[in-house]
Design a protein around this motif. Structure first.
Motif, PDB file in Angstrom:
ATOM      1  N   ALA A 217      53.475  56.190  70.542  1.00  0.00           N
ATOM      2  CA  ALA A 217      52.305  56.257  71.931  1.00  0.00           C
ATOM      3  C   ALA A 217      51.594  55.193  70.825  1.00  0.00           C
TER       4      ALA A 217
ATOM      5  N   TRP B 109      55.007  66.071  69.849  1.00  0.00           N
ATOM      6  CA  TRP B 109      54.179  66.072  70.928  1.00  0.00           C
ATOM      7  C   TRP B 109      52.844  65.888  70.873  1.00  0.00           C
TER       8      TRP B 109
ATOM      9  N   ALA C 167      51.639  62.435  68.647  1.00  0.00           N
ATOM     10  CA  ALA C 167      51.973  61.792  69.145  1.00  0.00           C
ATOM     11  C   ALA C 167      50.281  61.626  70.302  1.00  0.00           C
ATOM     12  N   ALA C 168      50.344  62.842  70.903  1.00  0.00           N
ATOM     13  CA  ALA C 168      49.205  62.805  71.476  1.00  0.00           C
ATOM     14  C   ALA C 168      47.581  62.372  71.034  1.00  0.00           C
TER      15      ALA C 168
ATOM     16  N   THR D 231      59.505  69.931  67.836  1.00  0.00           N
ATOM     17  CA  THR D 231      59.183  69.214  69.161  1.00  0.00           C
ATOM     18  C   THR D 231      58.282  69.187  69.324  1.00  0.00           C
ATOM     19  N   ALA D 232      57.176  70.322  69.658  1.00  0.00           N
ATOM     20  CA  ALA D 232      55.611  70.152  70.233  1.00  0.00           C
ATOM     21  C   ALA D 232      54.768  69.868  69.132  1.00  0.00           C
TER      22      ALA D 232
ATOM     23  N   MET E  16      59.022  58.567  67.013  1.00  0.00           N
ATOM     24  CA  MET E  16      58.992  58.707  68.294  1.00  0.00           C
ATOM     25  C   MET E  16      57.252  58.340  68.213  1.00  0.00           C
ATOM     26  N   ILE E  17      56.725  59.269  67.172  1.00  0.00           N
ATOM     27  CA  ILE E  17      54.747  59.063  67.336  1.00  0.00           C
ATOM     28  C   ILE E  17      54.360  57.487  66.899  1.00  0.00           C
TER      29      ILE E  17
END
Length: 481
Positions: free
Chosen positions: A157, A28, A31-32, A24-25, A153-154
């Motif tokens: 972003a 994220w 994605a950031a 999960t990390a 998900m990515i």
């Protein structure tokens, strides 16, 4: 009597929870990084007039600020996978964020246009590795059945960045200064570097195959020469310089062909071009994106310099295009299944080109509703155009050629973005000087870049429907905008 969990069961549970939290990390973090990259390609546009005023130059000479960034990413993207294999994904991704943040700080500290362009090159070095290596880290850490969901998900972003970028850039300029469009990357990058150090596994380097440095140099020379030929940095004997640079770029491109035939593992295999739709899609993408990439650069300038909008107002006006593009993505697959790639791209290209030409009709007396409608039509059609072009170009490649083909495709995309900005900025300057009217300069430029996009419709007519369309519609590659 209280029951206790057996030690080995408890250990398995802890390991499973730890693995899930690390994955999960990781998502994220990637994605950031993608958000920073996507944000930076759009946040600059609305701030260009303010940046030009601060640096003491004309707004239409600010193209190198965008071109330097996109061209650097285009040149270095092919090396990202080799670097990850050679030095480890964790180490290289950390370095990519750090270089991107340092480049952002240098951009905010620039006092001249030359300093800003050099800083954007540094920023582009880091940006070129953010998405490819992040995607590679996800591929190596996430199981096959979860990979599609992870990429989805990515990609969110990447969609949010262009939506908030123009508005955020306009707000920073009005509320603070243009320097904050780069400083915003510092806290995001700092958190990203900490997260990479904390959560990414310590991947060791592997025995990577030798990188084709000579092949990369030839293609980089080709891209730089073509970009400079469009917007030669010299004023005296400009036509001679442009012609010479164009010849250099052409010679570099043609020299790669015999070179790739002789080398066992070239940067890009010539066998890629045996797939007919890859060749057609690559050329069509290049031509079409030259026109469509000019719009995010030209429209904020038109609104601020000719219509009298504030930076924030011009940024907000770009929202309809971004939102319409996000909504329109769900229409792509049904339309292609029904009409096929050739018909869809032919019609949709005409809509995109027509919308670009329609910007030439916008003036101070144009109702704001009309402006919003034109922007929304362009945004929706352009979004579907990109996704369809991405899919038709890559769908016929074999599994072993997909990575190399996608890398070359990404290079062409970013080259087209830079060419679009250079060509449109140069045309506005030429037309404005020739007729003594910036308004006519904008109008004629929109007509010209719209016509370039319309030309790509003829290219897409050569697409071959070699397999069932319903089974060949694939999601657009993450990062392909």
């Amino acid at each position: 009597m209280r029951r206790t969990c057996p030690p080995h069961i408890a250990a398995l549970f802890r390991n499973h929870m730890s693995k899930d939290s690390n994955q999960t990390a990781l998502l994220w973090i990637v994605a950031a990084g993608f958000f920073m990259q996507a944000l930076d390609t759009t946040i600059v546009n609305t701030a260009l007039p303010s940046m030009a005023h601060s640096l003491g130059v004309k707004p239409f000479v600010m193209q190198p600020v965008i071109v330097a960034y996109t061209l650097t990413m285009a040149m270095l993207t092919p090396a990202s996978g080799w670097l990850a294999d050679r030095f480890g994904t964790r180490r290289v991704y950390f370095a990519a964020i750090m270089i991107f943040v340092l480049g952002s700080l240098c951009c905010a500290s620039a006092h001249t246009l030359g300093q800003l362009v050099i800083a954007r090159v540094l920023q582009g070095i880091g940006g070129s590795m953010l998405l490819p290596i992040g995607r590679l880290a996800v591929l190596r850490s996430v199981s096959g059945e979860q990979y599609v969901s992870a990429l989805a998900m990515i990609s969110v972003a990447g969609q949010i960045g262009p939506i908030v970028g123009p508005t955020l850039g306009g707000w920073f300029v009005e509320a603070f200064t243009w320097h904050w469009i780069f400083l915003i990357n510092v806290p995001i990058g700092a958190v990203g570097m900490f997260a990479v150090y904390r959560y990414l596994p310590r991947a060791t380097s592997t025995a990577a195959a030798p990188f084709d440095l000579a092949g990369c140099a030839l293609l980089s020379l080709c891209m730089i020469a073509f970009s400079l030929a469009v917007d030669a940095p010299v004023q005296s004997h400009r036509a001679v310089w442009s012609t010479a640079l164009f010849v250099v770029g052409l010679v570099a491109a043609l020299s790669y062909v015999p070179y790739a035939r002789r080398r066992q593992n070239p940067l890009f295999k010539l066998a890629l071009f045996r797939e007919p739709n890859f060749s057609v899609g690559l050329i069509g993408n290049l031509v079409c994106r030259i026109g469509s990439s000019a719009v995010p650069f030209l429209v904020p300038l038109l609104m601020q310099l000719e219509l009298g909008y504030t930076p924030l107002h011009s940024g907000l006006m770009m929202l309809p295009a971004a939102l319409a593009g996000t909504v329109a993505k769900r229409w792509i697959a049904p339309l292609i299944r029904r009409y096929g790639y050739d018909t869809f791209l032919l019609v949709n290209t005409l809509i995109v080109g027509g919308a670009i030409v329609a910007f030439a009709l916008i003036s101070r007396g144009t109702p704001i509703v009309v402006e919003i409608v034109v922007l929304a039509i362009f945004g929706a059609a352009n979004s579907m155009q990109f996704a369809a072009m991405n899919s038709v170009t890559l769908k016929g490649l074999s599994h072993e050629d997909a990575g190399s083909g996608n890398s070359l495709f990404s290079m062409v995309q970013m080259l087209a973005m830079g060419l679009g900005v250079s060509i449109s900025g140069g045309l506005v300057s030429v037309f404005s000087d020739q007729w003594g009217s910036a308004t006519l300069g904008f109008r004629m430029t929109f007509v010209c870049v719209g016509a370039i996009t319309l030309v790509s419709a003829l290219i897409f007519r050569r697409i071959e429907e070699t397999q069932a369309v319903a089974s060949s519609v694939k999601p657009a590659t993450v990062g392909s905008q």
